[in-house]
Design a protein around this motif. Sequence first.
Motif, PDB file in Angstrom:
ATOM      1  N   ARG A  43       0.818  -1.212   0.000  1.00 20.41           N
ATOM      2  CA  ARG A  43       0.000   0.000   0.000  1.00 20.41           C
ATOM      3  C   ARG A  43       0.851   1.261   0.000  1.00 20.41           C
ATOM      4  O   ARG A  43       0.475   2.275  -0.577  1.00 20.41           O
ATOM      5  CB  ARG A  43      -0.944   0.001   1.202  1.00 20.41           C
ATOM      6  CG  ARG A  43      -2.147  -0.885   1.023  1.00 20.41           C
ATOM      7  CD  ARG A  43      -3.142  -0.716   2.133  1.00 20.41           C
ATOM      8  NE  ARG A  43      -2.626  -1.158   3.421  1.00 20.41           N
ATOM      9  CZ  ARG A  43      -3.376  -1.605   4.414  1.00 20.41           C
ATOM     10  NH1 ARG A  43      -4.681  -1.647   4.279  1.00 20.41           N
ATOM     11  NH2 ARG A  43      -2.846  -1.996   5.540  1.00 20.41           N
ATOM     12  N   SER A  44       1.987   1.201   0.660  1.00 15.15           N
ATOM     13  CA  SER A  44       2.856   2.380   0.740  1.00 15.15           C
ATOM     14  C   SER A  44       3.879   2.431  -0.384  1.00 15.15           C
ATOM     15  O   SER A  44       4.664   3.378  -0.469  1.00 15.15           O
ATOM     16  CB  SER A  44       3.588   2.401   2.096  1.00 15.15           C
ATOM     17  OG  SER A  44       4.342   1.217   2.270  1.00 15.15           O
ATOM     18  N   SER A  97      -3.437   1.277  -4.471  1.00 13.09           N
ATOM     19  CA  SER A  97      -2.938   2.134  -3.391  1.00 13.09           C
ATOM     20  C   SER A  97      -3.447   3.567  -3.534  1.00 13.09           C
ATOM     21  O   SER A  97      -3.574   4.297  -2.553  1.00 13.09           O
ATOM     22  CB  SER A  97      -1.403   2.117  -3.376  1.00 13.09           C
ATOM     23  OG  SER A  97      -0.880   2.755  -4.527  1.00 13.09           O
TER      24      SER A  97
END
Length: 345
Positions: A43-44, A97
Amino acid sequence: MIYGIGTSYEISSLLQFRKQLIAVIIGTAAMIALMVWDYRRLRSYGLVAYGIGLLLLVGVLIFGTEVRGTQGWFRIGNVGIQPVEIAKVLYALFLASYFYKQVHRRMDWITFFGSFVSMMVYVGLIMIQPDFGSAMVILVIWFVGISFAGLRKRTWLLLIGAALASAYLVWAFMLAPYQQERIISFLNPEADPLGAGYNVIQAQTAIGSGGWFGKGIGEGSQSRLRFLPEASTDFMFAVMGEELGFVGIAVILILFGIILIRILYIGYSSKDAFIQTFTVMIAGMFGMHIMVNAGMNMGIMPVTGIPLPFASAAASSLVAGYIAIGIVLNMQISARSADRKTSFN
């Protein structure tokens, strides 16, 4: 089937069969490795994934090798690597994301235009190769993503207008003459049966000749006698129709359906919007490949160089497919583990 096609040459060549076997081994290893890695880190790293995909697409235009009019491969010895297949999965990760905070809300204009620009950059680089089929897959991934994340009604109207204008611009300025001929031959293949319509007619002939139960694996005359071009890659579905018949194709399509339903179910059963968004887009990616490849073999879709997932002799596509499945399975395992911990607490 790939093995049978290789042995049908005057001088047997099992090069494609060996490449496919190696791709299965590499893909399986990648899938297992990704299954044990915590997906939440992804996600990051959305921008990182997008950047890697961007470097691959730019790099292949500079250092890539041209194959059948498309500069879309890195050549390492006898092995060709098609980076656009990996870029598709990386783009889905980036959008997941980017969108997951917008899921079940009305998407704002900044988010919409940001995603649109990111899509157009990828599509533009892919069309320079040119690879119309892969560009359409990127467009479908984006369209599925924004549809799931939620668009305002006014944005849909803008999108429809932009799509119509883009279709004209792509036809007039971006499609090569041979790509325009493929679309025209899709509408009327009999107009040029020995030219642009040849592939479609031969594919339909192969599928129709298979009857209910097919001629048997390795016994397809259309592929073995070289009437069917690109038998092991673009027209593998026609080979399946000839050798396995209607029943065999039905079973294969059911198996593809199970894979797609399973991917969507993993997203549906998760409470994580990132998982939901990614699984929907990956299902859209596989679904586009299946629909276009099967459709062009049956003459109901234009001919494009899109391989049939997990079947065509396309090593890069095969490895990318395993990577996508590995990430989805990782999400399923991690989500179940998180649910157990929550229930225990």
